[in-house]
Design an enzyme around this catalytic site. Sequence first.
Site, PDB file in Angstrom:
ATOM      1  N   TYR A  71      66.849  62.081  78.017  1.00 58.75           N
ATOM      2  CA  TYR A  71      68.020  61.250  77.713  1.00 58.75           C
ATOM      3  C   TYR A  71      67.668  60.135  76.737  1.00 58.75           C
ATOM      4  CZ  TYR A  71      72.135  58.308  78.550  1.00 58.75           C
ATOM      5  OH  TYR A  71      73.284  57.558  78.392  1.00 58.75           O
ATOM      6  N   LYS A  88      69.066  59.619  72.840  1.00 58.95           N
ATOM      7  CA  LYS A  88      69.827  58.446  72.415  1.00 58.95           C
ATOM      8  C   LYS A  88      69.128  57.716  71.269  1.00 58.95           C
ATOM      9  CE  LYS A  88      73.325  58.946  75.164  1.00 58.95           C
ATOM     10  NZ  LYS A  88      74.650  59.316  74.624  1.00 58.95           N
TER      11      LYS A  88
END
Length: 274
Positions: free
Chosen positions: A174, A178
């Site tokens: 994750y 990002k």
Amino acid sequence: MPLSSITGIAIVVGAAGGIGKEAVFALAEAGAKGVICADIKGDEVKAIAEQSKALAASPDFKSSGFAVDVTDSQSVQSLVRFAVNEFGRIDYLINAAGVRSRSAAMVSNNFNRVHDVNARGAFLLSKAVAPVMAGQEPYTITTKRFGERTLSCGSIVHVASAMAFGAVPCKTAYITAKHALLGITRASAMDLSSVRVRVNMVSPTWVETPMLDSDREHIPHLDKIIQKAVPNGRLIGPDEVAAAILYLCGAESTFITGSNVMIDGGLSLGPTFT
């Protein structure tokens, strides 16, 4: 009540999620002429599209649901063609599509899936809408003190995360996705500046959405952790994220591109000691 005045046509991707759905409703309230609610959950976004009609400020408002897989370039192109056929132009792309990693381990399949949705999907969406935005006439508004002002040809807003600027344990997939989205935002803003298409992003921390409920299952004391860690001492409402998205779409931000709006209640300032 809308905080910004919006005209034009929007595509909201990830519209079945908490932030995406609120962005749809906020756009309708702010005066958008049309919104396409897109998500891999096609049935859900059709219902959201219908709900948005009751909130619309524009008497000419139209809204449609569309099933899209952001990891499939053909599916993304179909979404853009649908928008052009339906409305003739695309003024705003709000990309709120995203998934979180569910495994603490560095599992290849999990890593690839998170990156495909959170990073590659953003790239495919931007690549697909940019030619449409670049080829259309921008809107012109009349101000009381400065006369006519020509807006940009289009605005792309990605929903990122405060984790685009930091890291926590057990979220490698994750966090790196990002970080990649930050790079995609900045590089796209540079590439598209010559055709007057703006690209920005918003980066919230913990938002009160259904996605957060799954985190609560894994971290029973999550709400207490958030209350202690965030200087403002609470979760973010999805409407607060939508307000930042509207600002980056609207006439108030026509000179802003390649930027990020951090929505973290002061978390990135440093640790609290109370």
